[in-house]
Design a protein around this motif. Sequence first.
Motif, PDB file in Angstrom:
ATOM      1  N   SER A 156       0.845  -1.203   0.000  1.00  0.00           N
ATOM      2  CA  SER A 156       0.000   0.000   0.000  1.00  0.00           C
ATOM      3  C   SER A 156       0.871   1.240   0.000  1.00  0.00           C
ATOM      4  CB  SER A 156      -0.905   0.053   1.224  1.00  0.00           C
ATOM      5  OG  SER A 156      -1.478  -1.172   1.450  1.00  0.00           O
ATOM      6  N   ALA A 157       1.938   1.205   0.784  1.00  0.00           N
ATOM      7  CA  ALA A 157       2.824   2.360   0.858  1.00  0.00           C
ATOM      8  C   ALA A 157       3.405   2.667  -0.515  1.00  0.00           C
ATOM      9  CB  ALA A 157       3.937   2.098   1.867  1.00  0.00           C
ATOM     10  N   PHE A 158       3.904   1.626  -1.200  1.00  0.00           N
ATOM     11  CA  PHE A 158       4.457   1.827  -2.540  1.00  0.00           C
ATOM     12  C   PHE A 158       3.390   2.374  -3.487  1.00  0.00           C
ATOM     13  CE2 PHE A 158       8.037  -1.147  -1.574  1.00  0.00           C
ATOM     14  CZ  PHE A 158       9.037  -0.227  -1.866  1.00  0.00           C
ATOM     15  N   SER A 159       2.195   1.802  -3.412  1.00  0.00           N
ATOM     16  CA  SER A 159       1.128   2.223  -4.309  1.00  0.00           C
ATOM     17  C   SER A 159       0.815   3.691  -4.089  1.00  0.00           C
ATOM     18  CB  SER A 159      -0.143   1.420  -4.083  1.00  0.00           C
ATOM     19  OG  SER A 159       0.162   0.073  -3.990  1.00  0.00           O
ATOM     20  N   PHE A 160       0.821   4.075  -2.812  1.00  0.00           N
ATOM     21  CA  PHE A 160       0.493   5.450  -2.477  1.00  0.00           C
ATOM     22  C   PHE A 160       1.526   6.402  -3.076  1.00  0.00           C
ATOM     23  CE2 PHE A 160       0.339   9.075   0.492  1.00  0.00           C
ATOM     24  CZ  PHE A 160      -0.976   9.432   0.279  1.00  0.00           C
ATOM     25  N   ILE A 161       2.796   6.033  -2.916  1.00  0.00           N
ATOM     26  CA  ILE A 161       3.859   6.869  -3.477  1.00  0.00           C
ATOM     27  C   ILE A 161       3.678   6.965  -4.993  1.00  0.00           C
ATOM     28  CG2 ILE A 161       6.352   7.005  -3.872  1.00  0.00           C
ATOM     29  CD1 ILE A 161       6.677   5.599  -1.147  1.00  0.00           C
ATOM     30  N   TYR A 162       3.379   5.842  -5.610  1.00  0.00           N
ATOM     31  CA  TYR A 162       3.228   5.831  -7.062  1.00  0.00           C
ATOM     32  C   TYR A 162       2.040   6.702  -7.477  1.00  0.00           C
ATOM     33  CZ  TYR A 162       3.307   4.200 -11.816  1.00  0.00           C
ATOM     34  OH  TYR A 162       3.387   4.160 -13.170  1.00  0.00           O
ATOM     35  N   LEU A 163       0.991   6.639  -6.670  1.00  0.00           N
ATOM     36  CA  LEU A 163      -0.195   7.440  -6.946  1.00  0.00           C
ATOM     37  C   LEU A 163       0.165   8.930  -6.991  1.00  0.00           C
ATOM     38  CD1 LEU A 163      -3.412   7.328  -7.058  1.00  0.00           C
ATOM     39  CD2 LEU A 163      -3.282   8.008  -4.670  1.00  0.00           C
TER      40      LEU A 163
ATOM     41  N   ILE B 211       3.095  10.189  -7.593  1.00  0.00           N
ATOM     42  CA  ILE B 211       3.902  10.448  -8.789  1.00  0.00           C
ATOM     43  C   ILE B 211       2.987  10.660  -9.997  1.00  0.00           C
ATOM     44  CG2 ILE B 211       5.610   9.475 -10.375  1.00  0.00           C
ATOM     45  CD1 ILE B 211       6.827   8.029  -7.979  1.00  0.00           C
ATOM     46  N   VAL B 212       2.015   9.782 -10.145  1.00  0.00           N
ATOM     47  CA  VAL B 212       1.112   9.856 -11.288  1.00  0.00           C
ATOM     48  C   VAL B 212       0.338  11.186 -11.273  1.00  0.00           C
ATOM     49  CG1 VAL B 212      -0.935   8.840 -12.347  1.00  0.00           C
ATOM     50  CG2 VAL B 212       0.882   7.374 -11.504  1.00  0.00           C
ATOM     51  N   LEU B 213      -0.143  11.543 -10.075  1.00  0.00           N
ATOM     52  CA  LEU B 213      -0.900  12.786  -9.958  1.00  0.00           C
ATOM     53  C   LEU B 213      -0.049  13.997 -10.360  1.00  0.00           C
ATOM     54  CD1 LEU B 213      -3.032  12.467  -6.707  1.00  0.00           C
ATOM     55  CD2 LEU B 213      -3.809  12.669  -9.075  1.00  0.00           C
ATOM     56  N   VAL B 214       1.176  13.988  -9.849  1.00  0.00           N
ATOM     57  CA  VAL B 214       2.074  15.103 -10.157  1.00  0.00           C
ATOM     58  C   VAL B 214       2.308  15.169 -11.653  1.00  0.00           C
ATOM     59  CG1 VAL B 214       4.449  15.937  -9.914  1.00  0.00           C
ATOM     60  CG2 VAL B 214       3.183  15.144  -7.916  1.00  0.00           C
ATOM     61  N   GLN B 215       2.542  14.003 -12.259  1.00  0.00           N
ATOM     62  CA  GLN B 215       2.735  13.965 -13.710  1.00  0.00           C
ATOM     63  C   GLN B 215       1.533  14.560 -14.431  1.00  0.00           C
ATOM     64  OE1 GLN B 215       3.544   9.903 -14.679  1.00  0.00           O
ATOM     65  NE2 GLN B 215       5.723  10.298 -14.977  1.00  0.00           N
ATOM     66  N   ARG B 216       0.364  14.155 -13.958  1.00  0.00           N
ATOM     67  CA  ARG B 216      -0.884  14.605 -14.582  1.00  0.00           C
ATOM     68  C   ARG B 216      -0.993  16.131 -14.528  1.00  0.00           C
ATOM     69  NH1 ARG B 216      -4.469  15.976 -16.976  1.00  0.00           N
ATOM     70  NH2 ARG B 216      -6.669  15.375 -17.063  1.00  0.00           N
ATOM     71  N   ILE B 217      -0.653  16.680 -13.355  1.00  0.00           N
ATOM     72  CA  ILE B 217      -0.813  18.126 -13.169  1.00  0.00           C
ATOM     73  C   ILE B 217       0.284  18.900 -13.901  1.00  0.00           C
ATOM     74  CG2 ILE B 217      -0.780  19.977 -11.432  1.00  0.00           C
ATOM     75  CD1 ILE B 217      -1.927  17.734  -9.511  1.00  0.00           C
ATOM     76  N   VAL B 218       1.516  18.444 -13.739  1.00  0.00           N
ATOM     77  CA  VAL B 218       2.638  19.213 -14.274  1.00  0.00           C
ATOM     78  C   VAL B 218       2.749  19.057 -15.787  1.00  0.00           C
ATOM     79  CG1 VAL B 218       5.141  19.560 -14.206  1.00  0.00           C
ATOM     80  CG2 VAL B 218       3.868  19.071 -12.107  1.00  0.00           C
ATOM     81  N   LYS B 219       2.757  17.775 -16.257  1.00  0.00           N
ATOM     82  CA  LYS B 219       3.032  17.566 -17.688  1.00  0.00           C
ATOM     83  C   LYS B 219       1.763  17.421 -18.511  1.00  0.00           C
ATOM     84  CE  LYS B 219       7.007  14.712 -17.450  1.00  0.00           C
ATOM     85  NZ  LYS B 219       7.192  13.460 -18.037  1.00  0.00           N
ATOM     86  N   ASN B 220       0.714  16.999 -17.818  1.00  0.00           N
ATOM     87  CA  ASN B 220      -0.563  16.802 -18.493  1.00  0.00           C
ATOM     88  C   ASN B 220      -0.536  15.756 -19.620  1.00  0.00           C
ATOM     89  OD1 ASN B 220      -3.239  17.172 -18.626  1.00  0.00           O
ATOM     90  ND2 ASN B 220      -3.162  19.053 -19.864  1.00  0.00           N
ATOM     91  N   ASP B 221       0.426  14.840 -19.598  1.00  0.00           N
ATOM     92  CA  ASP B 221       0.326  13.715 -20.545  1.00  0.00           C
ATOM     93  C   ASP B 221       0.524  12.390 -19.789  1.00  0.00           C
ATOM     94  OD1 ASP B 221       2.959  12.844 -20.414  1.00  0.00           O
ATOM     95  OD2 ASP B 221       3.650  14.111 -21.925  1.00  0.00           O
ATOM     96  N   VAL B 222      -0.523  11.645 -19.651  1.00  0.00           N
ATOM     97  CA  VAL B 222      -0.411  10.385 -18.902  1.00  0.00           C
ATOM     98  C   VAL B 222      -0.852   9.196 -19.734  1.00  0.00           C
ATOM     99  CG1 VAL B 222      -0.504  11.247 -16.565  1.00  0.00           C
ATOM    100  CG2 VAL B 222      -2.624  10.927 -17.855  1.00  0.00           C
ATOM    101  N   ALA B 223      -1.066   9.410 -21.021  1.00  0.00           N
ATOM    102  CA  ALA B 223      -1.560   8.303 -21.836  1.00  0.00           C
ATOM    103  C   ALA B 223      -0.571   7.166 -21.915  1.00  0.00           C
ATOM    104  CB  ALA B 223      -1.890   8.813 -23.235  1.00  0.00           C
ATOM    105  N   SER B 224       0.726   7.492 -22.072  1.00  0.00           N
ATOM    106  CA  SER B 224       1.714   6.407 -22.096  1.00  0.00           C
ATOM    107  C   SER B 224       1.753   5.781 -20.710  1.00  0.00           C
ATOM    108  CB  SER B 224       3.077   6.976 -22.453  1.00  0.00           C
ATOM    109  OG  SER B 224       3.541   7.733 -21.365  1.00  0.00           O
ATOM    110  N   GLY B 225       2.149   4.528 -20.632  1.00  0.00           N
ATOM    111  CA  GLY B 225       2.214   3.946 -19.293  1.00  0.00           C
ATOM    112  C   GLY B 225       1.465   2.637 -19.189  1.00  0.00           C
ATOM    113  N   TRP B 226       1.230   2.028 -20.313  1.00  0.00           N
ATOM    114  CA  TRP B 226       0.561   0.733 -20.278  1.00  0.00           C
ATOM    115  C   TRP B 226       1.406  -0.280 -19.513  1.00  0.00           C
ATOM    116  CZ3 TRP B 226       1.568  -4.184 -22.233  1.00  0.00           C
ATOM    117  CH2 TRP B 226       0.469  -5.067 -22.174  1.00  0.00           C
ATOM    118  N   ALA B 227       2.710  -0.255 -19.797  1.00  0.00           N
ATOM    119  CA  ALA B 227       3.608  -1.225 -19.152  1.00  0.00           C
ATOM    120  C   ALA B 227       3.595  -1.057 -17.649  1.00  0.00           C
ATOM    121  CB  ALA B 227       5.025  -1.047 -19.695  1.00  0.00           C
TER     122      ALA B 227
END
Length: 318
Positions: A240-247, A249-265
């Motif tokens: 859960s801790a790892f997932s939270f950290i990853y979450l 990261i994803v949010l920050v990416q979404r806000i800052v870069k606004n491109d999250v489509a890549s990432g299937w892997a």
Amino acid sequence: MAKKLLSVVVPVYNEQEVIDETFRRLSATFKDYFMDIEYIFINDGSKDNTYFKLRDIASSNKEVRVINFARNFGHQIAITAGMDYAKGDAIVIIDADLQDPPQVILQMVDKWKEGYQVVYGKRLQREGETFFKKLTAKVFYRFLDSMTDVKLPVDVGDFRLIDRKVCDAMKCLPERSRYVRGLVSWVGFRQTSVEYHREKRFAGETKYPLSKMLKLAGDGIFSFSYKPLKLATFLGMLVSAFSFIYLIIVLVQRIVKNDVASGWASSMAVSLFLNGVMLIVIGIMGEYVGRIYEEVKARPLYVVGELMGFGEDRDKQE
Ligand code: UDP
Ligand code: MG
């Protein structure tokens, strides 16, 4: 003073090649001994000629008793039945295949006379067993000891002498998934060991295939420890801790870069990993739930098909 009685309990499963020799060596060991001896063979649903061999032995030796199980219930249950029926002041449990030398029993009895109530045989060396068996046994005993709160001696099997008091205490433990050597440690009493060299099997082959070894190991771990459950909790929290950290990261990416489509892997990796962890945790819970289920059914531990050599007064059926 009346002689004390020693019960020798021998679990037997498909041992037609060795059983005569085993009885011969045991009786030679106790010839003119200062104690009375009774032999209790538990025929654990053998499919070969063991039944007939035991019947012959019992009919020509009045100190021999045989408990014939209605089917194969397993080594640990066989030992339990032997202890239920034993009348001795001391009870010795020994394998039928002569891997545990009968001579060692004499040393055990000496220790018992000194005042010890449990004398277990500690294996110094194991002969004629595969590298795999020795390695797994070595790792298992140490692993189990580290998992449990009860102190379990390492490299010790079921070859041991127990006092009547210990036997009676063990009879009060009705649990189904039995790991007898663990139960003996659990009841306590004054315990000591004698060291011996574990010999090759006299004849025949091991009756402990990998599946039975795994079951025994499972009974040892899950009946004596709930650390696996703690481990499951820990694993859950870690993930859960790892997932939270990853979450984050994803949010920050979404806000800052606004491109999250890549990432299937990466999402595949996360989902596979999480599912794996969940299956492990469910599996661990399942081990305990299954054991609770077994206990709740409260079936008898074993079914006796036929008793031989017990005489009228001892025909107790369980
Ligand atoms: N045994 C039994 N029921 C079983 C398997 C084994 O009563 O389902 C007995 C077997 O006859 C022997 C003892 O348990 O007297 C130990 O088995 P084995 O020697 O095959 O195990 P190993 O020494 O290879 O671990
Ligand atoms: Mg053996």
